[in-house]
Write a protein that holds these residues in place. Structure first.
Motif, PDB file in Angstrom:
ATOM      1  N   ARG A 199      43.386  47.018  32.924  1.00  0.00           N
ATOM      2  CA  ARG A 199      42.777  45.799  33.479  1.00  0.00           C
ATOM      3  C   ARG A 199      43.846  44.795  33.907  1.00  0.00           C
ATOM      4  NH1 ARG A 199      41.255  40.702  31.846  1.00  0.00           N
ATOM      5  NH2 ARG A 199      42.122  40.993  29.759  1.00  0.00           N
ATOM      6  N   ARG A 200      44.835  44.576  33.043  1.00  0.00           N
ATOM      7  CA  ARG A 200      45.851  43.572  33.325  1.00  0.00           C
ATOM      8  C   ARG A 200      46.809  44.005  34.430  1.00  0.00           C
ATOM      9  NH1 ARG A 200      47.087  42.250  26.954  1.00  0.00           N
ATOM     10  NH2 ARG A 200      45.241  40.966  26.582  1.00  0.00           N
ATOM     11  N   ALA A 201      46.962  45.320  34.605  1.00  0.00           N
ATOM     12  CA  ALA A 201      47.883  45.822  35.629  1.00  0.00           C
ATOM     13  C   ALA A 201      47.302  45.685  37.034  1.00  0.00           C
ATOM     14  CB  ALA A 201      48.245  47.278  35.362  1.00  0.00           C
ATOM     15  N   MET A 202      45.991  45.453  37.135  1.00  0.00           N
ATOM     16  CA  MET A 202      45.370  45.241  38.446  1.00  0.00           C
ATOM     17  C   MET A 202      45.110  43.749  38.618  1.00  0.00           C
ATOM     18  SD  MET A 202      42.948  48.512  39.298  1.00  0.00           S
ATOM     19  CE  MET A 202      41.997  48.565  37.776  1.00  0.00           C
ATOM     20  N   ALA A 203      46.125  43.059  39.123  1.00  0.00           N
ATOM     21  CA  ALA A 203      46.083  41.594  39.207  1.00  0.00           C
ATOM     22  C   ALA A 203      45.330  41.143  40.454  1.00  0.00           C
ATOM     23  CB  ALA A 203      47.506  41.046  39.237  1.00  0.00           C
ATOM     24  N   PRO A 204      44.366  40.228  40.289  1.00  0.00           N
ATOM     25  CA  PRO A 204      43.671  39.693  41.473  1.00  0.00           C
ATOM     26  C   PRO A 204      44.548  38.708  42.230  1.00  0.00           C
ATOM     27  CG  PRO A 204      42.846  38.641  39.469  1.00  0.00           C
ATOM     28  CD  PRO A 204      43.830  39.689  39.026  1.00  0.00           C
ATOM     29  N   ILE A 205      44.664  38.918  43.530  1.00  0.00           N
ATOM     30  CA  ILE A 205      45.388  37.988  44.406  1.00  0.00           C
ATOM     31  C   ILE A 205      44.434  37.648  45.551  1.00  0.00           C
ATOM     32  CG2 ILE A 205      47.379  37.651  45.908  1.00  0.00           C
ATOM     33  CD1 ILE A 205      48.919  39.596  44.179  1.00  0.00           C
ATOM     34  N   GLY A 206      43.826  36.462  45.481  1.00  0.00           N
ATOM     35  CA  GLY A 206      42.775  36.125  46.426  1.00  0.00           C
ATOM     36  C   GLY A 206      41.588  37.047  46.223  1.00  0.00           C
ATOM     37  N   ASN A 207      41.136  37.672  47.296  1.00  0.00           N
ATOM     38  CA  ASN A 207      40.011  38.616  47.225  1.00  0.00           C
ATOM     39  C   ASN A 207      40.471  40.052  47.030  1.00  0.00           C
ATOM     40  OD1 ASN A 207      38.081  36.577  47.632  1.00  0.00           O
ATOM     41  ND2 ASN A 207      38.376  36.671  49.858  1.00  0.00           N
ATOM     42  N   GLN A 208      41.756  40.243  46.826  1.00  0.00           N
ATOM     43  CA  GLN A 208      42.339  41.583  46.723  1.00  0.00           C
ATOM     44  C   GLN A 208      42.935  41.786  45.334  1.00  0.00           C
ATOM     45  OE1 GLN A 208      42.472  44.152  49.157  1.00  0.00           O
ATOM     46  NE2 GLN A 208      43.047  45.187  47.268  1.00  0.00           N
ATOM     47  N   LYS A 209      42.970  43.048  44.890  1.00  0.00           N
ATOM     48  CA  LYS A 209      43.658  43.370  43.643  1.00  0.00           C
ATOM     49  C   LYS A 209      44.915  44.175  43.953  1.00  0.00           C
ATOM     50  CE  LYS A 209      40.045  43.100  40.154  1.00  0.00           C
ATOM     51  NZ  LYS A 209      39.368  43.784  39.020  1.00  0.00           N
ATOM     52  N   VAL A 210      45.964  43.909  43.170  1.00  0.00           N
ATOM     53  CA  VAL A 210      47.234  44.606  43.332  1.00  0.00           C
ATOM     54  C   VAL A 210      47.561  45.324  42.031  1.00  0.00           C
ATOM     55  CG1 VAL A 210      49.718  44.324  43.678  1.00  0.00           C
ATOM     56  CG2 VAL A 210      48.105  43.008  45.074  1.00  0.00           C
TER      57      VAL A 210
END
Length: 258
Positions: free
Chosen positions: A176-187
Motif C-alpha cells: 500500500r505504501r509503495a504505491m504513492a498517490p500523486i494527484g490522480n495517479q499512483k506511482v
C-alpha cells in the motif's frame, strides 16, 4: 482502480475449519466434495460454500466429478501451515488481499483511518465503494465475515468496539505504501517495496521477478542515477495487476517453497 463487484458471498466459518480444509485437501489431492462434507469440512448445497469460496480466491481447483486439489497458491499455503503458523496466516491474508477487492479496501481503510469504530468503518467502506461503482456495497453479513477473518489472521484487532491494524498486515502495508498517490495517479516505488519486503520476509528479493512480470501493470518513469538513467519509479496503470504480481512473486519466492 479497484475492480469492485456488487457484493460477495463469504462463508462465516472459523479459521480453524478453513485451515483443516486446506490440510485435508493437501494430504488427499483429488478428494471429492462429498467426502469433504462427510468430514464436516464444508457446508451448503452443491460443491459447498467453502469450496466455492476457495475457488474464488484461487486456493483450490475443482475438476472431474467434483474432485478437489490445491492450486500453486494453495500448495504454498499448505507448506506454510506445516512449517510456521504465523507465516501461513500472513500468506492467507495476502491471498485475500490479492483476490478480494472488498477485503483489500477493508484493510486499507483501517490502515488509513484506524482506530475506527466498527459502525463507522462499515459506513466508510461502502462510501468508498460507491465512489468506485454506484451499485457496489458490502452487506453487513459479508462485512462481519471479513472482519472475523482479519481478526483470526491477526491482521486487525477489535478493542472496545474500535478496529485497528496489527503487525500481521505488515507486508500488505509495504504494498500500500509503495504505491504513492500523486494527484490522480499512483506511482509504484519499486526499490522501497522490495526493501520493505526483504526486511519482513527473511531477506527475500522479489525485485527482478516484478520487473519481469509487471508489463501492462505499470509504465517506467526514467530518472537519472549515478550509473546512468534508471527506473525504480513506475506509473501504475492497473492497481489490481500490480498487487497480484507482487503477491504472486512472494508466493513463488524460494524461501516459502523450502
Amino acid at each position: 482502480m479497484l475492480n469492485i463487484q456488487r457484493s460477495i458471498p463469504i462463508p462465516r466459518i472459523s479459521l480453524e475449519k478453513l485451515i483443516n480444509y486446506i490440510l485435508t485437501v493437501g494430504e488427499n489431492p483429488g478428494i471429492d466434495c462429498s467426502t469433504i462434507k462427510e468430514r464436516g469440512l464444508d457446508i451448503g448445497k452443491g460443491r459447498g460454500d467453502i469450496t466455492r469460496f476457495f475457488q474464488r480466491i484461487g486456493i483450490v481447483e475443482v475438476y472431474g466429478n467434483c474432485n478437489i486439489k490445491l492450486t500453486d497458491a494453495g500448495n504454498a499455503l499448505y507448506r506454510a501451515l506445516n512449517r510456521d503458523v504465523a507465516l501461513s496466516k500472513m500468506l492467507f491474508h495476502l491471498i485475500l488481499y490479492r483476490e478480494l477487492p472488498h477485503y483489500r479496501l477493508l484493510i486499507n481503510t483501517i490502515s488509513e483511518e484506524g482506530p475506527v469504530s466498527i459502525t463507522e468503518l462499515h459506513k466508510l467502506i461502502n462510501q468508498r465503494m460507491r465512489e468506485l461503482s454506484p451499485t457496489a456495497w458490502l452487506n453487513e453479513v459479508a462485512f462481519k465475515a471479513l472482519i472475523g477473518l482479519a481478526v483470526d489472521l491477526g491482521v486487525v484487532e477489535v478493542v472496545n468496539g474500535e478496529v485497528s491494524i496489527r503487525y500481521a498486515a505488515s507486508v500488505s502495508e509495504c504494498i500500500r505504501r509503495a504505491m504513492a498517490p500523486i494527484g490522480n495517479q499512483k506511482v509504484l516505488r519499486l526499490d522501497d517495496l522490495n526493501t520493505c519486503i526483504k526486511q519482513l520476509l527473511g531477506d527475500i528479493d522479489i525485485r527482478q521477478s516484478l520487473i519481469n512480470n509487471l508489463d501492462g501493470c505499470v509504465e517506467p518513469i526514467i530518472a537519472p542515477g549515478p550509473l546512468g538513467p534508471r527506473s525504480t519509479y513506475f506509473k501504475v496503470l492497473n492497481e489490481d495487476c500490480v498487487i497480484k504480481q507482487v503477491v504472486n512473486s512472494i508466493l513463488s519466492a524460494s524461501v516459502l517453497n523450502r
